[in-house]
Write a protein that holds these residues in place. Structure first.
Motif, PDB file in Angstrom:
ATOM      1  N   VAL A  16      78.788  27.880 132.040  1.00 20.55           N
ATOM      2  CA  VAL A  16      79.318  26.732 132.788  1.00 20.55           C
ATOM      3  C   VAL A  16      80.755  27.001 133.227  1.00 20.55           C
ATOM      4  CG1 VAL A  16      80.006  24.307 132.657  1.00 20.55           C
ATOM      5  CG2 VAL A  16      77.803  25.031 131.718  1.00 20.55           C
ATOM      6  N   LEU A  17      81.591  27.450 132.301  1.00 22.80           N
ATOM      7  CA  LEU A  17      82.991  27.712 132.642  1.00 22.80           C
ATOM      8  C   LEU A  17      83.104  28.896 133.594  1.00 22.80           C
ATOM      9  CD1 LEU A  17      85.935  27.022 132.376  1.00 22.80           C
ATOM     10  CD2 LEU A  17      86.025  28.349 130.254  1.00 22.80           C
ATOM     11  N   GLN A  18      82.314  29.924 133.382  1.00 26.93           N
ATOM     12  CA  GLN A  18      82.352  31.076 134.280  1.00 26.93           C
ATOM     13  C   GLN A  18      82.013  30.666 135.710  1.00 26.93           C
ATOM     14  OE1 GLN A  18      79.735  34.002 132.533  1.00 26.93           O
ATOM     15  NE2 GLN A  18      81.366  34.876 131.274  1.00 26.93           N
ATOM     16  N   SER A  19      81.059  29.764 135.836  1.00 30.88           N
ATOM     17  CA  SER A  19      80.673  29.284 137.158  1.00 30.88           C
ATOM     18  C   SER A  19      81.800  28.504 137.816  1.00 30.88           C
ATOM     19  CB  SER A  19      79.417  28.414 137.057  1.00 30.88           C
ATOM     20  OG  SER A  19      78.966  28.017 138.331  1.00 30.88           O
ATOM     21  N   PHE A  20      82.440  27.613 137.069  1.00 24.25           N
ATOM     22  CA  PHE A  20      83.561  26.845 137.615  1.00 24.25           C
ATOM     23  C   PHE A  20      84.718  27.764 137.986  1.00 24.25           C
ATOM     24  CE2 PHE A  20      81.507  22.982 136.141  1.00 24.25           C
ATOM     25  CZ  PHE A  20      81.978  22.022 137.037  1.00 24.25           C
ATOM     26  N   ASN A  67      87.973  37.615 126.983  1.00 16.67           N
ATOM     27  CA  ASN A  67      87.077  37.836 125.849  1.00 16.67           C
ATOM     28  C   ASN A  67      86.963  36.621 124.940  1.00 16.67           C
ATOM     29  OD1 ASN A  67      86.535  40.516 126.583  1.00 16.67           O
ATOM     30  ND2 ASN A  67      88.391  41.241 125.567  1.00 16.67           N
ATOM     31  N   TYR A  68      87.715  35.571 125.237  1.00 19.19           N
ATOM     32  CA  TYR A  68      87.684  34.364 124.419  1.00 19.19           C
ATOM     33  C   TYR A  68      86.304  33.708 124.533  1.00 19.19           C
ATOM     34  CZ  TYR A  68      88.776  29.644 122.833  1.00 19.19           C
ATOM     35  OH  TYR A  68      88.760  28.443 122.172  1.00 19.19           O
ATOM     36  N   CYS A  69      85.805  33.133 123.440  1.00 14.82           N
ATOM     37  CA  CYS A  69      84.422  32.655 123.371  1.00 14.82           C
ATOM     38  C   CYS A  69      84.072  31.664 124.484  1.00 14.82           C
ATOM     39  CB  CYS A  69      84.146  32.035 122.002  1.00 14.82           C
ATOM     40  SG  CYS A  69      85.322  30.759 121.475  1.00 14.82           S
ATOM     41  N   LEU A  70      84.940  30.698 124.770  1.00 16.59           N
ATOM     42  CA  LEU A  70      84.620  29.729 125.815  1.00 16.59           C
ATOM     43  C   LEU A  70      84.522  30.379 127.186  1.00 16.59           C
ATOM     44  CD1 LEU A  70      86.509  26.348 125.223  1.00 16.59           C
ATOM     45  CD2 LEU A  70      84.053  26.769 125.262  1.00 16.59           C
ATOM     46  N   MET A  71      85.308  31.441 127.390  1.00 11.99           N
ATOM     47  CA  MET A  71      85.271  32.128 128.678  1.00 11.99           C
ATOM     48  C   MET A  71      83.941  32.840 128.913  1.00 11.99           C
ATOM     49  SD  MET A  71      87.907  31.559 130.436  1.00 11.99           S
ATOM     50  CE  MET A  71      89.604  30.990 130.362  1.00 11.99           C
ATOM     51  N   ALA A 119      75.746  23.164 137.294  1.00 13.26           N
ATOM     52  CA  ALA A 119      76.969  23.959 137.156  1.00 13.26           C
ATOM     53  C   ALA A 119      76.686  25.447 137.122  1.00 13.26           C
ATOM     54  CB  ALA A 119      77.719  23.538 135.900  1.00 13.26           C
ATOM     55  N   THR A 120      75.567  25.829 136.543  1.00 13.36           N
ATOM     56  CA  THR A 120      75.291  27.254 136.359  1.00 13.36           C
ATOM     57  C   THR A 120      74.466  27.859 137.484  1.00 13.36           C
ATOM     58  OG1 THR A 120      73.405  26.648 134.955  1.00 13.36           O
ATOM     59  CG2 THR A 120      75.491  27.175 133.853  1.00 13.36           C
ATOM     60  N   GLU A 121      73.683  27.048 138.183  1.00 13.29           N
ATOM     61  CA  GLU A 121      72.797  27.585 139.209  1.00 13.29           C
ATOM     62  C   GLU A 121      73.348  27.446 140.621  1.00 13.29           C
ATOM     63  OE1 GLU A 121      68.822  26.192 138.806  1.00 13.29           O
ATOM     64  OE2 GLU A 121      68.610  26.935 136.736  1.00 13.29           O
ATOM     65  N   CYS A 122      74.388  26.628 140.791  1.00 14.51           N
ATOM     66  CA  CYS A 122      75.002  26.482 142.110  1.00 14.51           C
ATOM     67  C   CYS A 122      76.180  27.448 142.237  1.00 14.51           C
ATOM     68  CB  CYS A 122      75.489  25.053 142.327  1.00 14.51           C
ATOM     69  SG  CYS A 122      74.165  23.832 142.408  1.00 14.51           S
ATOM     70  N   ASP A 123      76.449  27.874 143.444  1.00 11.78           N
ATOM     71  CA  ASP A 123      77.571  28.773 143.704  1.00 11.78           C
ATOM     72  C   ASP A 123      78.816  27.931 143.960  1.00 11.78           C
ATOM     73  OD1 ASP A 123      79.405  30.663 144.425  1.00 11.78           O
ATOM     74  OD2 ASP A 123      78.127  31.642 145.923  1.00 11.78           O
ATOM     75  N   LEU A 124      79.619  27.779 142.929  1.00  6.51           N
ATOM     76  CA  LEU A 124      80.782  26.893 143.015  1.00  6.51           C
ATOM     77  C   LEU A 124      81.960  27.536 143.743  1.00  6.51           C
ATOM     78  CD1 LEU A 124      80.782  25.119 139.521  1.00  6.51           C
ATOM     79  CD2 LEU A 124      79.459  24.635 141.581  1.00  6.51           C
ATOM     80  N   SER A 125      81.803  28.756 144.205  1.00 10.12           N
ATOM     81  CA  SER A 125      82.880  29.366 144.991  1.00 10.12           C
ATOM     82  C   SER A 125      83.035  28.652 146.339  1.00 10.12           C
ATOM     83  CB  SER A 125      82.615  30.850 145.213  1.00 10.12           C
ATOM     84  OG  SER A 125      81.435  31.051 145.983  1.00 10.12           O
ATOM     85  N   TYR A 126      81.981  27.980 146.772  1.00 10.37           N
ATOM     86  CA  TYR A 126      82.052  27.180 148.003  1.00 10.37           C
ATOM     87  C   TYR A 126      82.629  25.806 147.671  1.00 10.37           C
ATOM     88  CZ  TYR A 126      78.994  30.731 150.009  1.00 10.37           C
ATOM     89  OH  TYR A 126      78.474  31.919 150.455  1.00 10.37           O
ATOM     90  N   ASP A 127      83.664  25.401 148.370  1.00 10.73           N
ATOM     91  CA  ASP A 127      84.368  24.164 148.039  1.00 10.73           C
ATOM     92  C   ASP A 127      83.481  22.936 148.152  1.00 10.73           C
ATOM     93  OD1 ASP A 127      86.687  25.502 147.437  1.00 10.73           O
ATOM     94  OD2 ASP A 127      87.640  25.144 149.384  1.00 10.73           O
ATOM     95  N   ASP A 128      82.565  22.897 149.120  1.00 14.52           N
ATOM     96  CA  ASP A 128      81.706  21.724 149.249  1.00 14.52           C
ATOM     97  C   ASP A 128      80.718  21.622 148.091  1.00 14.52           C
ATOM     98  OD1 ASP A 128      80.383  24.010 150.091  1.00 14.52           O
ATOM     99  OD2 ASP A 128      79.255  22.987 151.691  1.00 14.52           O
ATOM    100  N   ASN A 167      90.189  26.512 143.674  1.00 14.07           N
ATOM    101  CA  ASN A 167      90.892  25.271 143.319  1.00 14.07           C
ATOM    102  C   ASN A 167      90.818  24.994 141.822  1.00 14.07           C
ATOM    103  OD1 ASN A 167      91.608  24.720 146.012  1.00 14.07           O
ATOM    104  ND2 ASN A 167      89.641  23.706 146.390  1.00 14.07           N
ATOM    105  N   PHE A 168      89.644  25.238 141.244  1.00 12.10           N
ATOM    106  CA  PHE A 168      89.492  25.043 139.800  1.00 12.10           C
ATOM    107  C   PHE A 168      90.383  26.007 139.038  1.00 12.10           C
ATOM    108  CE2 PHE A 168      87.586  25.914 135.679  1.00 12.10           C
ATOM    109  CZ  PHE A 168      87.332  24.641 135.191  1.00 12.10           C
ATOM    110  N   ARG A 169      90.411  27.276 139.436  1.00 10.78           N
ATOM    111  CA  ARG A 169      91.244  28.273 138.744  1.00 10.78           C
ATOM    112  C   ARG A 169      92.718  27.875 138.784  1.00 10.78           C
ATOM    113  NH1 ARG A 169      88.088  31.941 141.672  1.00 10.78           N
ATOM    114  NH2 ARG A 169      89.869  32.514 142.991  1.00 10.78           N
ATOM    115  N   GLU A 170      93.174  27.429 139.937  1.00 11.81           N
ATOM    116  CA  GLU A 170      94.578  27.041 140.054  1.00 11.81           C
ATOM    117  C   GLU A 170      94.897  25.838 139.163  1.00 11.81           C
ATOM    118  OE1 GLU A 170      95.120  26.410 144.203  1.00 11.81           O
ATOM    119  OE2 GLU A 170      95.364  28.560 144.665  1.00 11.81           O
TER     120      GLU A 170
END
Length: 296
Positions: A240-244, A232-236, A144-153, A249-252
């Motif tokens: 892992v969440l920043q990467s997703f 600024n919220y702690c989970l943000m 989750a953290t090392e892959c570029d999740l901006s690519y849909d595949d 699609n995840f943001r929406e």
């Protein structure tokens, strides 16, 4: 009436006079292992917790139990609650919540997974499944953290490791209630089946478990600029969440869920009615409890 094992529960809250207690039914104590009384709507169990309110034990005690009762329909696990009065050796010991405990039995009961096929991670460490569970969890975090999740595949590939809606529900619930006592190594638990058993939930995907929301509902910083409080919220801040969040699609899906939870689960009219019922149930005993332990 049953012979059981009892253990003081909790972390920092063990320092207060009234203790949380974990109760265990085991054959080394009694021939009867399953408790003969169903505390949670027909659910049989061999263990439960007598919870004093956690970090809110000196307050109204119900923050966590009440908030979890409002999200029962979401794609996360919750620990159901039943209030009770405890006496120790005949001495009044205050009001408690009888709570479910997260373990292999819980997963088997609610999701139909064989107990030997359950992995649980709690606070980043394996609670069930040992090293194999830890390795699988570390693999998910690494991917989750090392892959570029901006690519849909790439996002689709990594998403196969988790129940995405469960992850989003977990984050949005804690975000909406401003639960700041949380991170990937604190007050966060996940579970999955070790092997794919062909069932709905036996698909080896990680799913999230909500607990310890005692410090939720804290006021936001009044000085925070509009639109800044969420980033600024702690989970943000969690990688892992920043990467997703890099994936559109995840943001929406995330923001649709946040809006839905606010509109339905935490709707003011609904929860104000529920809270009045809880107040009627707890108020008198809370007064007696605090007089007993805190001289208030």
């Amino acid at each position: 009436s049953q012979d059981v094992g009892i253990r003081v529960a909790g972390a920092s809250t063990r320092s207060v006079p009234q203790k949380s207690l974990s109760i265990y039914g085991r054959d080394i104590y009694d021939e009867q292992v399953v408790f003969p009384y169903s505390f949670f709507d027909g659910i049989d169990t061999t263990t439960f917790k007598l919870r004093h309110g956690g970090n809110h034990c000196m307050g109204i005690k119900i923050n966590d139990a009440f908030l979890e009762s409002l999200i029962e329909d979401r794609d996360v696990s919750i620990q159901r609650s039943t209030p009770c009065i405890v006496f120790l050796n005949g001495e009044y010991w205050g009001i408690y919540n009888i709570r479910e405990r997260y373990n292999e039995e819980y997963i088997s009961t609610y999701y139909g997974i064989n107990e030997e096929n359950v992995w649980i991670i709690d606070g980043g460490n394996p609670k069930a499944g040992g090293d194999a569970a830890a390795e699988a969890y570390d693999y998910f975090v690494t991917m989750a953290t090392e892959c570029d999740l901006s690519y849909d595949d790439v996002y689709a590939m990594v998403s196969e490791l988790i129940d995405v809606q469960s992850f989003i529900d977990y984050c949005c619930i804690n975000l909406y209630t401003n639960n700041t006592d949380i991170s990937f190594v604190q007050n966060m638990a996940l579970w999955r089946s070790a092997e794919n058993d062909g069932s709905e939930y036996g698909d080896t995907k990680w799913r999230w478990m909500v607990f310890d929301m005692d410090l939720a509902l804290q006021p936001y910083e009044e000085t925070a600029a509009a639109g800044e409080w969420m980033k600024n919220y702690c989970l943000m801040q969690e990688p892992v969440l920043q990467s997703f969040m890099r994936n559109k699609n995840f943001r929406e899906q995330f923001f649709r869920t946040l809006e839905e939870i606010g509109r339905n689960n935490f709707n003011y009219a609904n929860i104000s009615h529920e809270l009045k019922e809880w107040k009627q149930l707890y108020e008198e005993q809370l007064i007696l409890n605090h007089e007993r332990f805190y001289n208030e």
